[in-house]
Design a protein around this motif. Structure first.
Motif, short mmCIF file in Angstrom:
data_model
loop_
_atom_site.label_atom_id
_atom_site.label_comp_id
_atom_site.label_asym_id
_atom_site.label_seq_id
_atom_site.Cartn_x
_atom_site.Cartn_y
_atom_site.Cartn_z
N ARG A 300 -34.09 -45.04 -24.44
CA ARG A 300 -32.76 -44.51 -24.70
C ARG A 300 -31.79 -44.92 -23.61
O ARG A 300 -32.18 -45.34 -22.52
CB ARG A 300 -32.80 -42.98 -24.79
N GLY A 301 -30.51 -44.79 -23.94
CA GLY A 301 -29.47 -45.10 -22.98
C GLY A 301 -28.43 -44.02 -22.95
O GLY A 301 -28.18 -43.35 -23.96
N ARG A 302 -27.84 -43.82 -21.80
CA ARG A 302 -26.75 -42.85 -21.65
C ARG A 302 -25.67 -43.54 -20.81
O ARG A 302 -25.75 -43.56 -19.58
CB ARG A 302 -27.27 -41.57 -20.98
N ILE A 303 -24.69 -44.11 -21.50
CA ILE A 303 -23.73 -44.99 -20.85
C ILE A 303 -22.31 -44.46 -21.06
O ILE A 303 -21.97 -43.94 -22.12
CB ILE A 303 -23.82 -46.42 -21.44
N SER A 304 -21.46 -44.63 -20.05
CA SER A 304 -20.03 -44.37 -20.20
C SER A 304 -19.28 -45.54 -19.56
O SER A 304 -19.78 -46.19 -18.64
CB SER A 304 -19.62 -43.05 -19.54
N ILE A 313 -13.06 -52.25 -15.42
CA ILE A 313 -13.88 -51.33 -16.22
C ILE A 313 -15.06 -50.88 -15.37
O ILE A 313 -15.82 -51.71 -14.85
CB ILE A 313 -14.39 -52.01 -17.50
N LEU A 314 -15.19 -49.57 -15.19
CA LEU A 314 -16.30 -49.00 -14.45
C LEU A 314 -17.33 -48.48 -15.44
O LEU A 314 -17.02 -47.65 -16.30
CB LEU A 314 -15.82 -47.86 -13.56
N VAL A 315 -18.56 -48.99 -15.34
CA VAL A 315 -19.64 -48.63 -16.26
C VAL A 315 -20.68 -47.83 -15.49
O VAL A 315 -21.16 -48.27 -14.43
CB VAL A 315 -20.29 -49.88 -16.88
N ARG A 316 -21.02 -46.66 -16.03
CA ARG A 316 -21.98 -45.77 -15.35
C ARG A 316 -23.03 -45.29 -16.34
O ARG A 316 -22.84 -45.37 -17.55
CB ARG A 316 -21.24 -44.56 -14.76
N GLY A 317 -24.14 -44.77 -15.79
CA GLY A 317 -25.17 -44.19 -16.63
C GLY A 317 -26.53 -44.83 -16.43
O GLY A 317 -26.78 -45.50 -15.41
N THR A 318 -27.40 -44.62 -17.41
CA THR A 318 -28.75 -45.14 -17.35
C THR A 318 -29.09 -45.85 -18.65
O THR A 318 -28.57 -45.53 -19.71
CB THR A 318 -29.77 -44.02 -17.11
N ILE A 319 -30.01 -46.81 -18.54
CA ILE A 319 -30.48 -47.56 -19.71
C ILE A 319 -32.00 -47.61 -19.63
O ILE A 319 -32.58 -47.92 -18.58
CB ILE A 319 -29.88 -48.98 -19.76
N GLY A 320 -32.68 -47.25 -20.73
CA GLY A 320 -34.13 -47.30 -20.76
C GLY A 320 -34.64 -48.72 -20.74
O GLY A 320 -34.02 -49.63 -21.32
#
Length: 551
Positions: A300-304, A313-320
């Motif tokens: 799963r991924g949880r991205i913003s 563009i600032l990209v944050r979160g986690t990616i499986g």
């Protein structure tokens, strides 16, 4: 008594029995009501516009907060006609009027029995016999929402014709040597083509195609800048009357003569082993990306992704580690720069060296064309615009028509209005003051038209050489476009074809329906007010009634 009249009578009897039961079994009915409210779901949209989606994404672009109980109650009430207590959604009823007097009575009933407040403007004419069948405030200046796109469609078709194709060209201001070196700048000149997007190009990036044609023309090295030229339009990217709360949404993308991918950019995040990879789709060299994404276990991924003040563009979160690519879309702030940067990225991908920078300017009159790509026909573009209600397409076509009418003037909302009014007074014999608009899509809250001007426009389009193209571009009741889910089980299905319009305070519908006796009718239904869901029900009832009309 018709079958629908009998159905309506039975439903009234059911309503009466329920009211009796409510008196006898108040506690039980209250429980049932709570269950019904919990199960009802409704979605209120700002504009009836097709939303750009991507089938490969597994993460929504924006998380939706659960509705509060108070909001759910308010929305559930609006789905039922006044005076009804129903365990099911309101059933659409219609009549089969015989004669104009009966039709007028039935349409007046439809207007009064559904909406509790607000203003109506309605007019229906017979294109077959040339008479007016019904009118209610036909000269009121009203907000049209997306039915404004019909004015833009007619303006563009009258100016260009249905077979017209837009051209986006690359030009040079210097010579190309035997080794493929361009001594000078390469210009990307926009013509307001709405079609440089996946709806028409599929998985192919239009700038990749243009870059390949540039290479085929012998250019291998640009010893200068890549310059984007959006000077065909004025620099106003956001039309007057677009609410600030719209501006982060895909339906309110910025307006520019040099537009790509409907002026949306996708942030794509995927895992490459333990390394997160963040890219833009389409690729461009003019939007910097910063990433703090981490790779974690799972699929799963949880991205913003957020736009910062400096344009990064600032990209944050986690990616499986086992997750599919995650995609997040953003509206582009500067379409001309974005598109020009996409051409540079495409040139570099095919091996062209660029020494200079990406900038925005005007193509010299002495520049020589190197390569170009063309759009599908205008007929295809208008069909996509009207069926899915795409605001950006309408804004570009509105300005395209104005620029083509007077090539020495830039396309703008104001010049578009002037060109439209000239068409209304010169060819349609309508009053030009009946249209006062600030954009070509209907999203502006400043737009006003009269229902009468709309049916005059529809009458003109019906008789025009390109009339069949215009007819075919409109959604079909119960079957296609923004009407695909409406009035499916009525005589209007597959018959009524019209453009819809919806905002928080507008419901509108304008188009054509064939009566049971073969008459072709043109109509304009415009409602301004807060009871738009019931207004839509009234419109669907009137449309089905018109389909059953005989005289």
């Amino acid at each position: 008594m018709s079958a629908n009249d009998r159905l309506f009578t039975r439903r009234k009897s059911v309503i009466v029995r329920r009211r009796v039961l409510r008196c006898l079994c108040g506690a039980t009915l209250a429980l049932v009501t709570r269950e019904l409210r919990a199960s009802s779901t409704h979605r209120a949209s700002q504009q009836d516009v097709g939303v750009t989606i991507d089938s490969s994404t597994s993460t929504p672009r924006k998380r939706t907060k659960p509705k509060s109980k108070r909001v759910s109650r308010r929305l559930s009430k609006s789905s039922v006609s006044r005076g009804e207590v129903s365990a099911k959604p309101a059933v659409l009823s219609w009549t089969s009027p015989r004669g104009v007097e009966s039709l007028v009575d039935d349409l007046h009933s439809a207007l009064t029995q559904h909406t509790r407040r607000g203003q109506w403007g309605v007019i229906i004419i017979s294109l077959t016999r040339g008479d007016t069948l019904f009118k209610e405030s036909p000269d009121a200046m009203m907000q049209p929402a997306s039915t404004m796109k019909m004015y833009t469609s007619v303006l563009a078709l009258d100016r260009f014709g249905p077979d017209y194709q837009f051209k986006t060209a690359a030009l040079r201001d210097g010579p190309v040597g035997p080794d493929g070196t361009l001594t000078g700048n390469l210009y990307l000149r926009g013509s307001g083509d709405p079609s440089l997007a996946p709806r028409f190009w599929g998985t192919i990036n239009p700038m990749d195609s243009l870059a390949r044609v540039v290479v085929a023309a012998g250019v291998r090295h640009v010893h200068g800048d890549i310059v984007g030229d959006a000077s065909a339009f004025d620099p106003q990217l956001v039309p007057e009357g677009w609410q600030s709360r719209y501006l982060g949404a895909a339906y309110a993308a910025r307006v520019s003569a040099l537009s790509l991918n409907e002026n949306l950019v996708w942030v794509v995040v995927q895992a490459d082993g333990k390394k997160p990879v963040v890219t833009l789709d389409p690729a461009t060299t003019t939007i910097p990306v910063q990433s703090t994404v981490r790779v974690v276990g799972g699929s799963r991924g949880r991205i913003s992704a957020v736009r910062q003040k400096d344009g990064t563009i600032l990209v944050r979160g986690t990616i499986g580690a086992d997750a599919p690519p995650q995609r997040y879309s953003l509206v582009v702030d500067d379409p001309a720069s974005f598109t020009t940067g996409a051409l540079r990225a495409a040139l570099e991908k095919v091996g062209v060296t660029v020494d200079g920078r990406v900038t925005v300017g005007t193509t010299p009159s002495t520049a020589t064309e190197v390569a170009s790509i063309e759009s599908p026909s205008l007929a295809n573009i208008i069909a996509e615009m009207n069926r899915e209600s795409i605001n950006l397409y309408a804004e570009l076509l509105f300005r395209d028509a104005a620029h083509a009418a007077q090539p020495d003037q830039v396309g703008s909302a104001q010049s578009g209005l002037t060109t439209l009014r000239t068409l209304l007074s010169g060819k349609i014999s309508a009053r030009p003051e009946d249209v006062q608009v600030s954009d070509g899509s209907g999203l502006s809250v400043l737009d006003r038209v009269t229902p009468r001007s709309m049916v005059e426009l529809l009458s003109f389009a019906h008789q025009a050489p390109w009339g069949a193209t215009f007819h075919a571009s409109l959604p079909l009741e119960g079957e296609s476009g923004t009407l695909r889910h409406r009035a499916r089980h009525t005589p209007a299905r597959g018959n009524l074809h019209a453009k819809t319009g919806t905002t928080n305070t507008v419901a509108s519908l304008g188009g054509y329906v064939t009566a049971k006796n073969g008459e072709i009718l043109a109509f304009s239904f415009i409602y301004n007010g807060s009871d738009r869901w019931n207004a839509k029900l009234a419109m669907d009832q009137m449309g089905a009634t018109l389909a059953e009309f005989v005289r």
